[in-house]
Design an enzyme around this catalytic site. Structure first.
Site, PDB file in Angstrom:
ATOM      1  N   HIS A 144       0.912  -1.250   0.060  1.00  0.00           N
ATOM      2  CA  HIS A 144       0.024   0.107   0.154  1.00  0.00           C
ATOM      3  C   HIS A 144       0.846   1.410   0.051  1.00  0.00           C
ATOM      4  O   HIS A 144       0.423   2.487  -0.329  1.00  0.00           O
ATOM      5  CB  HIS A 144      -0.924   0.067   1.167  1.00  0.00           C
ATOM      6  CG  HIS A 144      -0.326   0.325   2.536  1.00  0.00           C
ATOM      7  ND1 HIS A 144      -0.195  -0.860   3.317  1.00  0.00           N
ATOM      8  CD2 HIS A 144       0.188   1.231   3.000  1.00  0.00           C
ATOM      9  CE1 HIS A 144       0.274  -0.209   4.504  1.00  0.00           C
ATOM     10  NE2 HIS A 144       0.646   1.006   4.423  1.00  0.00           N
ATOM     11  N   ASP A 175       0.132  -7.653   1.573  1.00  0.00           N
ATOM     12  CA  ASP A 175       0.324  -6.323   1.528  1.00  0.00           C
ATOM     13  C   ASP A 175       1.697  -6.033   1.661  1.00  0.00           C
ATOM     14  O   ASP A 175       2.457  -5.467   2.334  1.00  0.00           O
ATOM     15  CB  ASP A 175      -0.357  -5.661   2.681  1.00  0.00           C
ATOM     16  CG  ASP A 175      -0.224  -4.308   2.908  1.00  0.00           C
ATOM     17  OD1 ASP A 175      -0.064  -3.622   1.575  1.00  0.00           O
ATOM     18  OD2 ASP A 175      -0.288  -3.636   3.881  1.00  0.00           O
ATOM     19  N   SER A 215       4.638   2.614   7.867  1.00  0.00           N
ATOM     20  CA  SER A 215       4.212   1.440   7.190  1.00  0.00           C
ATOM     21  C   SER A 215       5.522   0.813   6.219  1.00  0.00           C
ATOM     22  O   SER A 215       6.075   1.890   5.691  1.00  0.00           O
ATOM     23  CB  SER A 215       3.044   1.960   6.324  1.00  0.00           C
ATOM     24  OG  SER A 215       1.974   2.053   6.776  1.00  0.00           O
TER      25      SER A 215
END
Length: 347
Positions: free
Chosen positions: A145, A175, A288
């Site tokens: 992402h 992911d 992230s």
């Protein structure tokens, strides 16, 4: 024959030998047989140069290694556990305290060179996240992402140098994404640990670039294991959250679902769910793709989602972390590396 005469007969046989055996012939010297002493005793035999001598070498090497580890006293050797093609291995030393435990400072010093800031730019804006170097030649693992839909990707190393990165492969179901920094060499790859050995309560360190603040270090514990975290699988979803610097950092947050609740916005209709490590180490937008690390300096997870309570819109992340963060277990990453190197499951 009485008892006395029987004893006398036995004594005579003992002195003169049994009548059935003739007396020995006169002694004649003979050449000794190979490998024996002239008088029948085994002769000393020199060890062969092969097997016998090889057995002593590992023993000496083992003693030397044990001495080095015990003599150091304040250090633990960390080896490179990354399975990669012709990747140079790295050995780092994580310093320990007087009690024999490593500190957050020593873990951060050892692992920070293996963490990068990732900036992905598209027509929708710029997404800032983090990544983990897995080979000295520039392979970098991050979240899908963070770079999803990007036209260009750049990475910034702990030294301050930057490089353009190519997206090698993506796996939206997990992911995960693999980048390859261009025109670089001699990087410090991270040591990938074993997330199967992680226990609730273990101390952990998180390193990433929250809000674009490269190399930020936070710490905490493992709060729970095997949490079912659901995120968007389609790169086109959640574009309403891509304001300013997008999913990875800045003015918005990466939406996810957990325990029947939806956080940080709408994940959309196309989703994927994975088992995550939960931590109370402070994670914020931009963490992230960064590293969750054990106190041996080994990566145990890739930070992927955090909950930031806010009383305003889903796109406002001003409230910051409240200690609910999630990471993809590193064993999932290791199992997916070859797939990512071949373009990923989305190719």
């Amino acid at each position: 024959m009485n008892e006395n005469s029987s004893r006398d007969s036995g004594a005579d046989e003992h002195r003169n030998g049994p009548a059935a055996y003739p007396p020995p012939p006169p002694y004649e010297p003979q050449a000794p047989a190979y490998g024996t002493h002239p008088y029948g005793a085994p002769a000393p035999v020199e060890p062969a140069a092969g097997r016998g001598s090889r057995r002593t070498v590992p023993l000496v090497a083992t003693v030397a290694l044990v001495s080095a580890l015990v003599g150091g006293g304040t250090a633990a050797l960390i080896g490179n556990a990354t399975a990669s093609q012709s990747a140079a291995t790295s050995t780092r030393v994580v310093g320990t305290s007087a009690t024999g435990t490593s500190s957050v400072a020593s873990v951060a010093a050892a692992v920070s060179p293996s963490i990068v800031e990732v900036s992905a730019t598209s027509s929708d804006g710029q997404s800032t996240g983090s990544g983990v170097i897995v080979t000295s030649g520039g392979e970098i693992v991050t979240n899908n992402h963070v770079i999803s839909g990007a036209d260009t990707v750049k990475v910034r190393f702990s030294s301050g140098k930057t490089a353009t990165a190519k997206v090698v492969g993506t796996d939206s179901a997990k992911d995960l994404a693999l980048l390859k920094a261009q025109d670089v060499s001699g990087l410090t790859p991270a040591s990938l640990g074993d997330s199967g050995q992680v226990a609730v309560g273990d101390e952990v360190v998180a390193i990433g670039s929250p809000e674009g603040l490269t190399g930020t270090v936070t710490s905490g514990i493992v709060s729970a294991l095997d949490r079912d975290v659901t995120v968007a699988a389609d790169e086109g979803q959640g574009q309403g959250q891509r304001q300013g610097r997008g999913y990875g950092g800045g003015d918005s947050r990466w939406p996810f679902e957990f325990g029947g609740g939806q956080y940080n916005g709408d994940v959309g209709s196309s989703t994927t769910t994975y088992k995550a490590i939960q931590t109370d180490a402070s994670l914020n937008p931009g963490n992230s793709g960064g590293a969750l690390i054990n106190m041996n300096g080994e990566i145990i997870g890739i930070n992927s989602a955090m909950y930031s309570a806010s009383s305003s819109s889903a796109g406002d992340s001003t409230a910051g972390s409240i200690g609910l963060g999630f990471a993809i277990p590193v064993n999932t990453v290791k199992a997916d590396l070859d797939t990512l190197r071949n373009g990923g499951s989305d190719s």
